[in-house]
Every structure is written in structure tokens, then in C-alpha cells.
Write an enzyme that holds these catalytic residues in place. Structure first.
Site, PDB file in Angstrom:
ATOM      1  N   LYS A  79     -37.924  -2.436  -9.041  1.00 10.57           N
ATOM      2  CA  LYS A  79     -37.873  -2.755  -8.054  1.00 10.57           C
ATOM      3  C   LYS A  79     -36.552  -2.353  -7.580  1.00 10.57           C
ATOM      4  CE  LYS A  79     -38.969  -7.342  -7.773  1.00 10.57           C
ATOM      5  NZ  LYS A  79     -40.098  -7.460  -8.749  1.00 10.57           N
ATOM      6  N   ARG A 136     -40.863 -13.363  -2.156  1.00 14.21           N
ATOM      7  CA  ARG A 136     -41.535 -14.063  -2.660  1.00 14.21           C
ATOM      8  C   ARG A 136     -42.282 -14.687  -1.927  1.00 14.21           C
ATOM      9  NH1 ARG A 136     -38.302 -11.866  -6.496  1.00 14.21           N
ATOM     10  NH2 ARG A 136     -39.162 -11.828  -9.220  1.00 14.21           N
ATOM     11  N   ARG A 181     -37.545  -3.986 -22.218  1.00 10.21           N
ATOM     12  CA  ARG A 181     -36.164  -4.836 -21.375  1.00 10.21           C
ATOM     13  C   ARG A 181     -35.935  -6.132 -22.113  1.00 10.21           C
ATOM     14  NH1 ARG A 181     -36.242  -6.466 -15.049  1.00 10.21           N
ATOM     15  NH2 ARG A 181     -37.329  -8.436 -15.908  1.00 10.21           N
ATOM     16  N   ARG A 210     -32.738 -10.557 -21.030  1.00 17.01           N
ATOM     17  CA  ARG A 210     -33.138 -11.789 -20.649  1.00 17.01           C
ATOM     18  C   ARG A 210     -34.008 -12.541 -20.259  1.00 17.01           C
ATOM     19  NH1 ARG A 210     -35.199  -9.146 -14.147  1.00 17.01           N
ATOM     20  NH2 ARG A 210     -36.060 -11.292 -14.684  1.00 17.01           N
ATOM     21  N   ARG A 228     -44.738 -15.824 -14.864  1.00 15.13           N
ATOM     22  CA  ARG A 228     -43.990 -14.823 -13.477  1.00 15.13           C
ATOM     23  C   ARG A 228     -45.375 -14.446 -13.498  1.00 15.13           C
ATOM     24  NH1 ARG A 228     -39.565 -12.188 -16.827  1.00 15.13           N
ATOM     25  NH2 ARG A 228     -39.283 -10.588 -15.176  1.00 15.13           N
TER      26      ARG A 228
HETATM   27  P1  ATP Z   1     -38.441  -7.658 -12.132  1.00 17.56           P
HETATM   28  O1  ATP Z   1     -36.316  -7.360 -12.180  1.00 17.56           O
HETATM   29  O2  ATP Z   1     -38.256  -6.672 -13.272  1.00 17.56           O
HETATM   30  O3  ATP Z   1     -38.912  -6.612 -11.049  1.00 17.56           O
HETATM   31  P2  ATP Z   1     -38.750  -9.952 -11.564  1.00 17.56           P
HETATM   32  O4  ATP Z   1     -38.381  -9.913 -10.401  1.00 17.56           O
HETATM   33  O5  ATP Z   1     -39.493 -11.002 -12.331  1.00 17.56           O
HETATM   34  O6  ATP Z   1     -38.689  -8.740 -12.163  1.00 17.56           O
HETATM   35  P3  ATP Z   1     -36.107 -10.724 -10.174  1.00 17.56           P
HETATM   36  O7  ATP Z   1     -36.038 -10.533  -9.242  1.00 17.56           O
HETATM   37  O8  ATP Z   1     -34.620 -10.902 -11.402  1.00 17.56           O
HETATM   38  O9  ATP Z   1     -37.523 -10.562 -11.268  1.00 17.56           O
HETATM   39  O10 ATP Z   1     -36.271 -12.520 -10.422  1.00 17.56           O
HETATM   40  C1  ATP Z   1     -35.928 -13.173 -11.849  1.00 17.56           C
HETATM   41  C2  ATP Z   1     -36.632 -14.442 -11.178  1.00 17.56           C
HETATM   42  O11 ATP Z   1     -35.590 -15.217 -10.126  1.00 17.56           O
HETATM   43  C3  ATP Z   1     -37.982 -15.092 -11.093  1.00 17.56           C
HETATM   44  O12 ATP Z   1     -38.510 -14.872 -11.625  1.00 17.56           O
HETATM   45  C4  ATP Z   1     -37.760 -16.263  -9.835  1.00 17.56           C
HETATM   46  O13 ATP Z   1     -37.303 -17.478 -10.372  1.00 17.56           O
HETATM   47  C5  ATP Z   1     -35.915 -16.398  -9.267  1.00 17.56           C
HETATM   48  N1  ATP Z   1     -36.013 -15.728  -7.935  1.00 17.56           N
HETATM   49  C6  ATP Z   1     -35.584 -13.992  -7.542  1.00 17.56           C
HETATM   50  N2  ATP Z   1     -36.102 -14.205  -6.552  1.00 17.56           N
HETATM   51  C7  ATP Z   1     -36.617 -15.414  -5.871  1.00 17.56           C
HETATM   52  C8  ATP Z   1     -36.937 -15.779  -4.717  1.00 17.56           C
HETATM   53  N3  ATP Z   1     -36.879 -14.562  -3.733  1.00 17.56           N
HETATM   54  N4  ATP Z   1     -37.303 -17.168  -4.486  1.00 17.56           N
HETATM   55  C9  ATP Z   1     -37.669 -17.672  -4.987  1.00 17.56           C
HETATM   56  N5  ATP Z   1     -36.814 -17.535  -6.128  1.00 17.56           N
HETATM   57  C10 ATP Z   1     -36.941 -15.409  -6.563  1.00 17.56           C
HETATM   58 MG    MG Z   2     -35.409  -7.234 -10.912  1.00 15.36          MG
END
Ligand code: ATP
Ligand code: MG
Length: 191
Positions: A14, A89, A128, A134, A145
Site C-alpha cells: 500500500k 480497515r 522490512r 518496525r 496482523r
Molecule cells: P503495510 O504498511 O505494509 O501495508 P500494515 O497495513 O500492517 O502494513 P500500517 O498501515 O502502517 O501497516 O498500520 C500499522 C498499524 O497501525 C496497524 O497494525 C494498526 O495497529 C494501526 N492502524 C493503522 N491504520 C489503522 C486503522 N485505519 N484502524 C485501526 N488501526 C490502524
Molecule cells: Mg503502510
């Protein structure tokens, strides 16, 4: 430019594709993960709350997330289109986003879904972990996750399908090929 929601499992790319799209079409970018990591880094009250959830691979509660999202959106320059990376999400977040945008006379535009097999996702996230360090990129938290993604986030794909916004892209082993297909879909939507 229409707004874009970029959607997919942890590690699906993403952030990577968002950066490419933002550079090409000069759009705004909201990564909720980056917003939360910024709050943690700055030691804010919000950061302290967020850290507990993130380190456990859990989602931040919807009400809190929805407030953060609306504030971040309103702080961006208007009229250029925004890419939403990591939000929504949950179904509740999707409904809230739709409402928040319609109150401002805007809409969700299009949704880009990135589909990648779990073995590739795990390999990318472990890699990563070495490159970026991270805290949530360790095998145990990654598995949580994935579980949260399957239970709470993946069902949203059908929600977007019903809204007529879903565009699905399957990983075929080449980032450039993916980008070519994604750019073509964005341009078709903005004709
Ligand atoms: P990537 O960045 O590789 O797609 P990812 O989707 O797990 O991985 P992030 O989008 O950076 O990573 O989110 C990291 C963490 O932040 C999530 O696991 C969650 O705890 C929190 N988070 C981020 N966005 C939301 C959201 N929309 N609702 C609830 N928690 C969130
Ligand atoms: Mg991300």
C-alpha cells in the site's frame, strides 16, 4: 483527481504504490500507520494509546481512528484528490469515511485492492523488519496482523464491491507490471 482508497493485507505494498501514485498525479497522501507512528515518535498522548494496540498487532478503536482521519483530511490542501492508505480497515470506518466525505461534497472515488499470497507477504515484512526495524514487524505480531486483516478488514472488499468502487490487482511477481495496470485503471477512472 478522484480520491483513491488503497486496500490490502499488511505488506501488500500500500505504502509503496501510494508513493508512486502520489508522485505521478500530485495527490495528497494519508497513511494512518505513518500518522500513528509519528504520534508515537513525538511521545503524544495519542501515541501512547496507539502504541499498545500497534505492538500487539491490534487495530486502534474506530472512534479514535475516525477522528484522526477527519482531522488529517481537513489539514490537506483541497481539490487535488487524496490517497487513503491504511484506512478504512473496518466496515464502521468505511461507513464513517463515506459520510465524512459526503458532508464535504466529496466521495471515495475508487478503491484499489492489492492481492498478494501470504508467503510473499511474510517474506516482505520480515525483510522490512531488517531494513526499517518496525516494532510490529516480527513473526508473532505479523501473524496477529494477518488474523486481524482476515477477520476485520478483508470483509470490506465486498463492501467496496457493492459501492461499485473495487478494482483488484493480483501480484504477478513484478512491481512495474502492477504499476502499469494501476496507472491505467486510475486514468480510465479520471477520463
Ligand atoms: P503495510 O504498511 O505494509 O501495508 P500494515 O497495513 O500492517 O502494513 P500500517 O498501515 O502502517 O501497516 O498500520 C500499522 C498499524 O497501525 C496497524 O497494525 C494498526 O495497529 C494501526 N492502524 C493503522 N491504520 C489503522 C486503522 N485505519 N484502524 C485501526 N488501526 C490502524
Ligand atoms: Mg503502510
Amino acid at each position: 483527481m478522484k480520491n483513491i482508497i488503497i486496500f490490502g493485507a499488511p505488506g501488500s505494498g500500500k505504502g509503496t504504490y501510494s508513493d508512486e501514485i502520489v508522485a505521478k498525479y500530485e495527490m495528497g497522501h494519508i497513511s494512518t500507520g505513518d500518522v500513528l507512528r509519528g504520534e508515537i515518535k513525538n511521545g503524544t498522548e495519542l501515541g501512547k494509546i496507539a502504541k499498545g494496540f500497534i505492538d500487539n498487532g491490534q487495530l486502534i478503536p474506530d472512534e479514535l481512528m475516525i477522528d484522526i482521519l477527519a482531522n488529517t483530511y481537513d489539514a490537506l490542501p483541497q481539490g487535488k484528490g487524496v490517497i487513503f492508505d491504511g484506512f478504512p480497515r473496518t466496515i464502521a470506518q468505511a461507513e464513517a469515511l463515506k459520510k465524512m466525505l459526503s458532508e464535504r461534497g466529496h466521495d471515495m472515488g475508487m478503491m484499489i485492492e492489492l492481492v498478494v499470497d501470504e508467503e510473499t507477504l511474510m517474506a516482505r515484512l520480515l525483510n522490512r523488519a531488517i531494513e526499517q526495524g518496525r516494532a510490529d514487524d516480527n513473526e508473532e505480531t505479523i501473524k496477529k496482523r494477518f488474523e486481524v486483516y482476515h477477520n476485520q478488514t478483508a470483509p470490506l472488499a465486498d463492501w467496496f464491491e457493492n459501492e461499485g468502487l473495487r478494482h483488484t490487482f493480483n501480484w504477478k511477481g513484478s512491481k512495474d507490471l502492477m504499476l502499469e495496470e494501476i496507472f491505467a485503471a486510475i486514468e480510465a477512472e479520471n477520463k
